[in-house]
Design a protein around this motif. Sequence first.
Motif, short mmCIF file in Angstrom:
data_model
loop_
_atom_site.label_atom_id
_atom_site.label_comp_id
_atom_site.label_asym_id
_atom_site.label_seq_id
_atom_site.Cartn_x
_atom_site.Cartn_y
_atom_site.Cartn_z
N ALA A 1 0.84 -1.21 0.00
CA ALA A 1 0.00 0.00 0.00
C ALA A 1 0.87 1.25 0.00
N LYS A 2 1.96 1.23 0.74
CA LYS A 2 2.88 2.36 0.77
C LYS A 2 3.51 2.57 -0.61
N ASP B 1 13.39 10.77 -4.51
CA ASP B 1 13.84 12.08 -5.00
C ASP B 1 15.33 12.07 -5.30
N GLU B 2 16.11 11.43 -4.44
CA GLU B 2 17.56 11.40 -4.64
C GLU B 2 17.91 10.75 -5.96
N TYR C 1 4.30 9.94 -7.74
CA TYR C 1 5.32 10.28 -8.73
C TYR C 1 4.86 10.03 -10.17
N GLY C 2 3.78 9.36 -10.36
CA GLY C 2 3.22 9.18 -11.70
C GLY C 2 4.19 8.56 -12.68
N THR D 1 11.07 5.34 0.35
CA THR D 1 10.54 6.60 0.85
C THR D 1 10.61 7.66 -0.24
N ALA D 2 9.83 8.72 -0.08
CA ALA D 2 9.84 9.81 -1.05
C ALA D 2 11.23 10.45 -1.12
#
Length: 343
Positions: free
Chosen positions: A78-79, A165-166, A87-88, A160-161
Motif C-alpha cells: 500500500a505504501k 527524490d535522490e 510520482y506518476g 521513501t519519497a
Amino acid sequence: MKLKYCLLAMLWPVVNSYAQSPPVNVQPLTIGDTVPDITLTSVSNTPVSKIQLSELKGKLIILDFWGRYCAPCILALAKLDSLQQMYGDQLQVITISDFTDTAELYKTLGKFKQTKNLRLPVLLKNELLEQYFPFTLVSHLVWIGKDGVVKAITSGEWATAQHIDELLSGKTVDWPVKKDAIDFDYKQPLLSWAQAQDSRPQSLYYSTFTSHMPGISAPNGTYRDSSRGVAVTLFYNLSLLNLAELALDYTASARRQQFILQVQDTGRYIRDKRVYYDQWALQSTYCYYLQLPLSVTPMQTQQMVQADIRRWLSTLGIEIFKTTRISNGRKQSFYVIREKNFN
C-alpha cells in the motif's frame, strides 16, 4: 473486483503464451550493472499481460520482491502504491510475488484492507528475475535508474519519497547494499559456515563439547584474548570422572576411590589396564570449549562452565551429584556418577 477477475481470466492464456524459460548461466546483477531488456510475463492486477523493461527507460524502476507469508511485505504494498501515485510517470513500481496461481494471489490481497484496491502490477513467481537478483529475505527492493543501471539493492524500509527524490535527481547514492546469504545451509554447523565468510559475525558466546582430539597438547583452563575481546575456557581430552568433578567442584584432583559408579560399564569411566591408553582415550575422553565476552567475571565463568558441563553430561545419559561419607573416621566427599538407565 469481479471485473478484475474477468479481465484476468481473458488475459491468462495470453500470459502463458508469453512465458519464457530463464536463460542458462544467468549472472546475478549488482550495483552499477546494466539490466538487460527483460520481458516480464505472468503480470496480474493490470490490463497488460507483459511488461518490457526497455519501454520503461527514462523512469525510475523499483522491483519489489515479496512473499505470501510476509504480512509486513504485503502491508508495505500500500505504501508503494501511494508512492507510485505520487510520482506518476517518473516512477514504475513492479511487485514480484512468490505466488504461482492468480486466484491465490487475489485471495491473499483481499484479506488485507490496505491491499484490496491495490493498483500496482503484480508478477507471479518469476525465476528469471530471481536469478538476476537472488535473495532469501523479503521484502527485497531493486532500484533501477532512468538509464537502466542498478542503483541500489535494499530492504523495503528504504522505499521513501526522500530516497526516490535522490535517484530521480541523478544523485549517486551510497546506501547499504542488502546482502542475503544465498548459500546458507541450516543443516551445516553454524560456526563452520560463519568462519568461512569474509564478513563473519562476531561470536559473543558459545560452548561446544566434542569427542577425543588426538595428537594435541594444550593447557586446560581459562585465558583472556584481548585482541578478540573474549575469554576462552577449555579442557581437552578429559575423562568422564574428571568432567564430573569439574562440574561439581571445579577441580580435577580427586582420587579414584572418591567416585561411586552406578553405571552399566565401568570401562567407559576407568581404563582397563589391559587396554592401551590411546585406544581407550579415543572412545572415552572429551573436549569442552567455552567462549565468553571479557566482561564476564571469573566466578561467573566458573558457574557457567559447571552448569554447562552438567548439561552436556546429561545429554550422554549421565547424572552426577556429591555426597559425604565417613571414611577412616572422618567425613569425606564422594562423587556419584549414575547412568539414567542404571538399575
